[in-house]
Scaffold this active site. Structure first.
Site, PDB file in Angstrom:
ATOM      1  CB  CYS A  74      -0.911  -0.011   1.220  1.00  0.00           C
ATOM      2  SG  CYS A  74      -1.955   1.457   1.367  1.00  0.00           S
ATOM      3  CD  GLU A 187      -7.320   0.613  -2.017  1.00  0.00           C
ATOM      4  OE1 GLU A 187      -6.243   0.299  -1.477  1.00  0.00           O
ATOM      5  OE2 GLU A 187      -7.766   1.767  -1.995  1.00  0.00           O
ATOM      6  NE  ARG A 188      -5.755  -6.825  -4.770  1.00  0.00           N
ATOM      7  CZ  ARG A 188      -4.916  -7.791  -5.049  1.00  0.00           C
ATOM      8  NH1 ARG A 188      -5.306  -8.820  -5.783  1.00  0.00           N
ATOM      9  NH2 ARG A 188      -3.671  -7.767  -4.605  1.00  0.00           N
ATOM     10  CB  CYS A 197      -5.186   4.247  -4.862  1.00  0.00           C
ATOM     11  SG  CYS A 197      -4.362   2.634  -4.961  1.00  0.00           S
ATOM     12  CB  THR A 199      -0.026   0.882  -5.440  1.00  0.00           C
ATOM     13  OG1 THR A 199      -1.372   0.619  -5.031  1.00  0.00           O
ATOM     14  CG2 THR A 199       0.931   0.573  -4.297  1.00  0.00           C
TER      15      THR A 199
END
Length: 258
Positions: A74, A187-188, A197, A199
């Site tokens: 993350c 986001e999973r 996010c 990444t």
């Protein structure tokens, strides 16, 4: 047992940070972690991050998403743990630490936290989107009128597509208007739209460069939670010296009993 915690946020991603150098916290208790992350009924966060000692590096980062499951890397969470390590006196202005996807470097300048990401070697350019791994797997899709996109519906459909296996993929929608890049992410793990996010921002910047939508290597990504800066080098095949840069804030400290 009483456990001290710290709550940080990085462009709208919020995390519970725990100094567990004495290894008293049970990282296998997914039910506890899920309960702590639950909004309104717990502390509430996008994830929980454990800081532990490491014999070779300044510290180790162990990341759990809000469902209580240990997860992949993350970026914004990593920037939070760099700030946390500075705040509790482990580091001053620079660090090297171990995370899920390997070793990372960090730099601190006040609230501005810089994170060096892992190199990116494999990029799958398809007709409708780009797939790459920036510590977590990401799909980047260019859209028109990003504010009107149904991120939950459209993102979930791609996230669970059987082509991406049992673990699925994070989905980033992006739009470029007069050189300004906006991004929204499904986001999973959390199974919802994230305010930001890290990444995903790196994946979006590299994907847009790879398909020649941009020709510069210092890129600002606007998310709903704020802006992140991504810089990198590219030798024609591999993306190296990738840095994710943005603000981090300590929100509050507290204690819970488990």
């Amino acid at each position: 047992m009483n456990i001290n915690f710290y709550k940080y946020q990085a462009t709208g991603n919020d995390f519970i940070l725990i100094d567990d150098r004495e290894e008293k916290f049970n990282i296998k208790d997914s039910r506890l972690i899920k309960g702590l992350c639950k909004r309104r009924l717990g502390i509430g966060s996008d994830g929980l991050i454990i800081l532990r000692c490491h014999p070779e590096y300044n510290f180790e980062m162990i990341f759990f998403n809000s469902t209580g499951e240990r997860s992949t890397f993350c970026g914004n969470g990593a920037r939070c743990i760099i700030s946390f390590a500075r705040d509790i006196g482990i580091i001053s202005s620079e660090c090297t630490f171990l995370a899920y996807d390997g070793v990372h470097q960090g730099r601190v300048d006040g609230e501005n936290i810089m994170l060096r990401m892992s190199d990116v070697k494999e990029i799958d350019v398809r007709k409708e989107y780009v797939i790459l791994d920036t510590g977590s797997p990401h799909l980047v899709k260019i859209v028109d009128n990003i504010s009107k996109i149904d991120v939950i519906h459209d993102g979930r459909k791609l996230r669970y597509d059987e082509r991406f296996g049992d673990y699925g993929i994070n989905v980033n929608f992006t739009e470029i208007i007069e050189g300004n890049i906006s991004m929204r992410t499904y986001e999973r793990g959390d199974e919802m739209e994230s305010l930001s996010c890290g990444t995903g921002s790196v994946a979006t910047a590299i994907a847009l460069y790879e398909i020649k939508k941009i020709d510069y290597r210092s890129i600002t990504i606007k998310t709903r939670g704020g802006s992140l800066k991504v810089t990198f080098n590219h030798d024609g095949s591999i993306y190296t010296n990738i840095w994710l840069n943005g603000n981090v804030k300590l929100l509050y400290k507290g204690m819970f009993t488990c």
